[in-house]
Each structure stands twice: as C-alpha cells, then as structure tokens.
Design an enzyme around this catalytic site. Structure first.
Site, PDB file in Angstrom:
ATOM      1  N   HIS A 256       0.915  -1.414  -0.001  1.00  0.00           N
ATOM      2  CA  HIS A 256      -0.077   0.090   0.051  1.00  0.00           C
ATOM      3  C   HIS A 256       0.568   1.117   0.046  1.00  0.00           C
ATOM      4  CE1 HIS A 256      -3.857  -1.571  -0.136  1.00  0.00           C
ATOM      5  NE2 HIS A 256      -3.719  -2.291   0.870  1.00  0.00           N
TER       6      HIS A 256
ATOM      7  N   ASP B 108       0.826  -4.620   5.108  1.00  0.00           N
ATOM      8  CA  ASP B 108      -0.608  -5.455   4.968  1.00  0.00           C
ATOM      9  C   ASP B 108      -0.605  -5.570   3.427  1.00  0.00           C
ATOM     10  OD1 ASP B 108      -1.087  -2.566   4.884  1.00  0.00           O
ATOM     11  OD2 ASP B 108      -3.272  -3.247   4.786  1.00  0.00           O
ATOM     12  N   GLU B 109      -1.133  -6.752   3.021  1.00  0.00           N
ATOM     13  CA  GLU B 109      -1.541  -6.763   1.420  1.00  0.00           C
ATOM     14  C   GLU B 109      -0.492  -6.433   0.648  1.00  0.00           C
ATOM     15  OE1 GLU B 109      -5.141  -4.360   1.544  1.00  0.00           O
ATOM     16  OE2 GLU B 109      -6.183  -6.023   2.197  1.00  0.00           O
ATOM     17  N   VAL B 110       0.617  -7.094   0.723  1.00  0.00           N
ATOM     18  CA  VAL B 110       2.056  -6.987   0.003  1.00  0.00           C
ATOM     19  C   VAL B 110       1.705  -7.785  -1.117  1.00  0.00           C
ATOM     20  CG1 VAL B 110       4.222  -6.759  -0.075  1.00  0.00           C
ATOM     21  CG2 VAL B 110       3.077  -6.442   2.142  1.00  0.00           C
TER      22      VAL B 110
ATOM     23  N   ASP C 161      -1.693  -9.614   8.516  1.00  0.00           N
ATOM     24  CA  ASP C 161      -2.167 -10.774   7.571  1.00  0.00           C
ATOM     25  C   ASP C 161      -0.977 -11.341   6.544  1.00  0.00           C
ATOM     26  OD1 ASP C 161      -2.195  -8.766   4.597  1.00  0.00           O
ATOM     27  OD2 ASP C 161      -2.098  -7.633   6.520  1.00  0.00           O
TER      28      ASP C 161
END
Length: 481
Positions: A95, A151-153, A202
């Site tokens: 992000h 997060d959310e890589v 996550d």
C-alpha cells in the site's frame, strides 16, 4: 460477569487521511468528541497529507495542501491534552501507492503494474522507507508507538530481483517478506530504542510456527490482527492468536472497523454491521489463550480502500457507528444501556445514522452533524430507483427509447410527464447538494467537496439532465408554439 468489557488495553481510533482529510479545526472538534466517547489514542495514517521535506517533498498531496509541521505538532498537543496517545502509521512495504505512483519512483515497484508494493531487493527502497520514517518520527517528539503497515503486499516475489533472490535453495516468499520487515524494524530499534513497533498481521497468518520463531522480528514488533467482518470467525482468530503467542509474540493488538469496510463506495454506514464486528472481537478476547496480552484495539475508519480508490463514508456520518462500537467494547455488549449512552452522548434519537433525527439545539456534541444529516438526506433520494436509474423509468423506456430519440418522435402528453418528473428530481437533488456543499466546505477542503459530488451526485444528475434536454428538443418539434 457474563459479558465482560474489552480487556484492559488502549482503545484507539484510526483516522485514514489519504482521502477527505478533515480541516484542522474539525480534527480538534473530533478529538474532543472522541475523548468524551472513551478513546485512548489516535492511529494517524497520514499518507500524502504529511509535510514531507527535501528529497521527499514530491510525496506531498497536490489536490489540497498537506498539514503543516505546526499543524501536526498542534494535533499532538490537543490529543495529549485529551489524554490520547498519537500513533503515526507509515506504510513501509505494501500500500505504497502514494509513493510509487510517481514516475521517479517507478523503478522501486516490485512489478511495473503493481503500484502498491515496494521492491524488497533494492537498497534504494529501504533508504526511501527509512527517510520517510525519520521525518515522521522527528515531527512527533516523545513518540512511544509507531505503526509500519506491511499489509496486503501484493505480487511479492514476482519481480525479477525477487525471483533471483528466491532462486537460492531454502528461500521462500515468506522469508522475503520477513527479511524486509526485519530490516525496517531493526532500523527503528537502532535509531529509537524506546519506540514500540506495530504492524498489520495478514502477511504472517499462513506462516508456520517455526517460520515465525526464526523471523528475526519476535520481540521487536507487535502484530495487529485485523478483521472487519460482522461474521468474524472466532475460533480461527483465537487459534491464530495462540500461534503468535507460541512464537513469542505475546503482546499484540486487535483491529476492528467502524466504517470503510462494507463496500468500496459505501456512503452511509450500518451501525449494526460494525457493532456485530465488535461483538465478535469481544468473543475472541474472552477466549484468548492465557499469557497473551492485548495491548489495545484499533477501531479502523477507512476513507479509501487504497490511495487510488473512491471515497468511503465520511467521518461525520460514521460518528454514531463509532460511538456504538466504543460503548459495545466498554460495556461488553450492545445492550439498551449501550444504545442509550450513544443517543445521550451524541444527542441523537437512534444509533443508526439513517434514522438519527434532526438536530435540536446544541450540535457541538456531534461535530459535523449538519453535514451528516444532509448526506443521509441526499443519499435517500439518490437511492430511489426512479432517480438512480431514470433511464429505466417506464415512460422513458416505453415512449422515449433510443429508437424514439434517433427519430425525434415522442408522444407529447408523455413527454410532458417525463419533463415534469425529471425537472422535479433535478431540482430536489440540486437543493440538497447545495446544502451538502455548504456544510462540507466548513469541514473539508474544496477538493473533497468536488470529489464527493462527482462521485455520488453527478452520475445521477447527468443522465437526468440529458434526458430532460433531449425530450425538450423533441417536444419543440411536435407541439405547436
């Protein structure tokens, strides 16, 4: 006690400033409100609203000016006076859209078409992240806690350099992730040993116990487990907590949601949906394994799903949801008492924004209430099927189809009906939008006002106006003047 409250620990509100950044005066009003609601701290996700300087100056927002250094310091002073800790959130891996969208930063993407993920194999990437962290920490004197995102890589391991790194025997994408995070965390701990580091969890959820133990970040970082679903899986979450505890990460955080997690373009939140998420988190806390320490819970309020997506619900219209979620945590249940506390604290008649009633008298207890009311009002009209999809209105489909328009043929009596209805809807919408614009300008920059109207109102008004213009043209040719 059958329904114990949230265990001892901080209750912090997440302010996502990558969209609709409130004016500073409004932020101060919100802090006063948060303090009365029982908030212990703020998780500030600045993104491009931070006043980066020097080589990082190009990261600043351009749609509106970022907060100034004096404003950032003043926010902290006001928060401290209300007994609230300020925790900055700086994305350091995934992000990073607001950084990697810039042409000068394209080479630091993991893959060319993923704007969010930093390449973990380039030294310049780590230098960039540490430079960002240094500026943020230096503008937060006395900082105790720092959130590094992670997060959310997406697409990690797909870049050419990452593939080369992964080609060595025994290496995995999980280790690639942990290597970068460990470098970031160690930089922070060497520069500021007293700062507690927090990160989203996550990317670690699927890792084995052995991988976590050997990660190099145990004891250096506190995971923040996030789940915003009203149907959060309690058993699965408790099992995950136990795994982190067994790996040596016994100090951790939860993250719930009071807005910004329903749909990418939700305009008015459902309080009950968000309360249900908190009720599930309370069940998790009651079943948490022994030896585990909940440092706190962050009530997230996403303003965009990511830097490049549309706006979610604005803060004013989500305050009843936030208040209800906080009371649920404080009392351990969403009881009549909890609901009464919310209606009393905010002076509303219902915990649901759609039925909270109109303000009578003092609106200071609910900062931004007039805007919240006007948004609810315009949303109710925008959601009327005939308004939202006027093209599908029976008279339009039946007597003013594309076929009719191309031949400029129309039944004059029905044309008058269509004209009247379209004009009425347009006038109603315009009147409501004028109120929204006026109220929103008090609390938000003009760029937010423009974006909100273009997002929610223009897509409805433009087709209405187009049909009105077309049918007026046709009528002129068929009805004697």
């Amino acid at each position: 006690m059958d329904n114990p409250p949230w265990p001892k620990g901080k209750k912090i509100v997440h302010l996502d400033l990558k969209g609709a950044p409130p004016k500073v005066d409004y932020l101060y009003q919100l802090m006063e409100c948060f303090s009365r609601l029982g908030v212990d701290g703020l998780l500030l996700e600045y993104e491009d609203m931070f006043p980066y300087e020097g080589d990082l100056q190009h990261l600043r927002a351009t749609a509106q000016p970022p907060y100034s250094p004096d404003e950032i310091l003043s926010m902290q002073k006001v928060a401290k006076s209300k007994g609230m800790e300020v925790i900055p959130l700086v994305q350091t891996f995934g992000h990073m859209e607001f950084v990697l969208k810039h042409r000068s930063m394209w080479s630091l993407r993991e893959v060319s078409n993923c704007v969010g993920t930093l390449n973990p194999c380039k030294e310049e990437g780590l230098k960039l992240v540490t430079a960002m962290l240094r500026q943020v920490v230096e503008l937060h004197p006395g900082l105790k806690t720092l959130h590094i995102g992670a997060d959310e890589v997406y697409m990690l391991g797909e870049g050419e350099l990452s593939k080369e790194w992964l080609a060595s025997p025994g290496r995995s994408v999980e280790q690639l992730f942990l290597t970068h995070v460990a470098s970031v965390v160690k930089f922070i701990k060497e520069a500021w040993p007293h700062i507690t580091v927090v990160m989203w969890d996550d990317m670690m959820r699927g890792m084995s116990l052995d991988t976590l133990k050997a990660s190099g970040i145990v004891g250096l970082v506190q995971p923040m487990l996030w789940d915003y679903s009203p149907d959060l899986d309690v058993e699965k979450t408790v099992s995950l907590l136990d795994k982190y505890r067994a790996a040596g990460m016994q100090d951790l955080w939860a993250a719930s949601s009071f807005k910004g997690s329903t749909r990418v373009d939700t305009n008015v939140p459902s309080t009950q949906r968000h309360v249900d998420n908190h009720l599930q988190w309370l069940k998790v806390a009651r079943s948490a394994p022994a030896g585990l320490n909940f440092v706190g819970i962050a009530l997230t309020g996403w303003q965009r799903y990511d830097h490049l997506s549309v706006l979610c619900e604005l803060l004013p219209v989500a305050l009843p949801s936030l208040a209800a979620c906080l009371q649920t945590l404080l009392l351990g249940q969403f009881s009549p008492e909890a609901q009464k506390q919310v209606t009393t604290l905010l002076q509303v008649s219902s915990v649901e924004a759609t039925s909270m009633g109109s303000a009578i008298g003092d609106v200071r207890l609910f900062p931004g209430r007039r805007l919240a009311e006007s948004i609810v009002e315009v949303e109710s009209l925008l959601c009327v099927e005939d308004v939202e999809s006027f093209e599908k209105h029976m008279y339009v489909r039946g007597w003013f189809s594309p076929h009719h328009r191309s031949r400029r043929m129309v039944n004059p009596l029905i044309a008058a009906q269509i004209q009247s209805q379209a004009s009425t809807y347009l006038a109603q919408l315009q009147e409501m939008v004028d109120v929204v614009r006026e109220e929103m300008r008090i609390l938000y920059p003009d760029s937010t006002v423009q974006e909100w109207i273009e997002e929610h109102v223009t897509p409805v008004m433009v087709p209405l106006q187009r049909i009105l213009d077309q049918i007026t043209e046709c009528s002129v040719e068929l009805v004697p003047s």
